[in-house]
Design a protein around this motif. Structure first.
Motif, PDB file in Angstrom:
ATOM      1  N   MET A 117      -0.520  13.039 -25.990  1.00  0.00           N
ATOM      2  CA  MET A 117      -0.972  11.723 -25.103  1.00  0.00           C
ATOM      3  C   MET A 117      -0.432  11.818 -24.058  1.00  0.00           C
ATOM      4  O   MET A 117       0.780  11.925 -23.464  1.00  0.00           O
ATOM      5  N   TYR A 122      -0.196  10.117 -20.015  1.00  0.00           N
ATOM      6  CA  TYR A 122      -0.179   8.806 -19.088  1.00  0.00           C
ATOM      7  C   TYR A 122      -0.042   9.184 -17.696  1.00  0.00           C
ATOM      8  O   TYR A 122       0.571  10.202 -17.429  1.00  0.00           O
ATOM      9  N   ILE A 182      -1.996   4.710 -20.392  1.00  0.00           N
ATOM     10  CA  ILE A 182      -2.161   6.057 -21.334  1.00  0.00           C
ATOM     11  C   ILE A 182      -3.799   6.217 -21.246  1.00  0.00           C
ATOM     12  O   ILE A 182      -4.622   5.286 -21.204  1.00  0.00           O
ATOM     13  N   THR A 240      -5.448  10.667 -25.498  1.00  0.00           N
ATOM     14  CA  THR A 240      -4.862  10.993 -26.908  1.00  0.00           C
ATOM     15  C   THR A 240      -5.523  12.007 -27.621  1.00  0.00           C
ATOM     16  O   THR A 240      -6.769  11.724 -27.756  1.00  0.00           O
ATOM     17  N   LYS A 279      -1.410   7.399 -33.739  1.00  0.00           N
ATOM     18  CA  LYS A 279      -0.598   6.177 -33.884  1.00  0.00           C
ATOM     19  C   LYS A 279       0.669   6.403 -33.468  1.00  0.00           C
ATOM     20  O   LYS A 279       1.299   5.638 -32.869  1.00  0.00           O
ATOM     21  N   VAL A 331       1.363   6.707 -29.740  1.00  0.00           N
ATOM     22  CA  VAL A 331       1.147   5.394 -29.092  1.00  0.00           C
ATOM     23  C   VAL A 331       2.345   4.740 -29.375  1.00  0.00           C
ATOM     24  O   VAL A 331       2.890   4.063 -28.444  1.00  0.00           O
ATOM     25  N   PRO A 372      -3.425   0.280 -21.787  1.00  0.00           N
ATOM     26  CA  PRO A 372      -4.286   1.366 -22.680  1.00  0.00           C
ATOM     27  C   PRO A 372      -5.624   1.827 -22.320  1.00  0.00           C
ATOM     28  O   PRO A 372      -6.526   0.955 -22.566  1.00  0.00           O
ATOM     29  N   ALA A 412      -5.841   4.516 -27.676  1.00  0.00           N
ATOM     30  CA  ALA A 412      -4.897   4.022 -27.628  1.00  0.00           C
ATOM     31  C   ALA A 412      -5.271   2.496 -27.501  1.00  0.00           C
ATOM     32  O   ALA A 412      -4.287   1.388 -27.920  1.00  0.00           O
TER      33      ALA A 412
END
Length: 94
Positions: free
Chosen positions: A26, A28, A38, A41, A54, A57, A73, A78
């Motif tokens: 993921m 960012y 974010i 993903t 998950k 996140v 997000p 996300a």
């Protein structure tokens, strides 16, 4: 599973590792000193359906809480996790 965070001060990522193999990641981007976005993903097909996305996140949520940060997000996955998980709204940037 192990989750690692790498950050260069402008961008960063959380990566998930299972038995020495990268299972997902993921990414960012920092948006100021107290917020990050974010933006992506992904989970490798071999690890799909195991909750790795998950967990990535949630690792970001834990990082945000520990460092008094907010998360925006923008990644569709996300964003969906945030919409379906009421107890992480404290770190969501609005």
């Amino acid at each position: 599973m192990e989750i690692q965070r790498d950050d260069n001060g402008k961008k960063g990522q959380f990566s998930a590792w299972v038995d020495g193999e990268e299972a997902g990641l993921m990414t960012y981007t920092w948006a100021g000193d107290h917020k990050f976005i974010i933006d992506h993903t992904e989970v490798k097909p071999d690890f799909s359906g195991k909750g790795i996305g998950k967990q990535l996140v949630m690792a970001a949520v834990a990082f945000a809480r520990e460092n008094n940060l907010k998360i925006l997000p923008l990644c569709p996955y996300a964003k969906q996790v945030f919409e379906r998980t009421p107890d992480i709204q404290d770190v969501r940037y609005r």
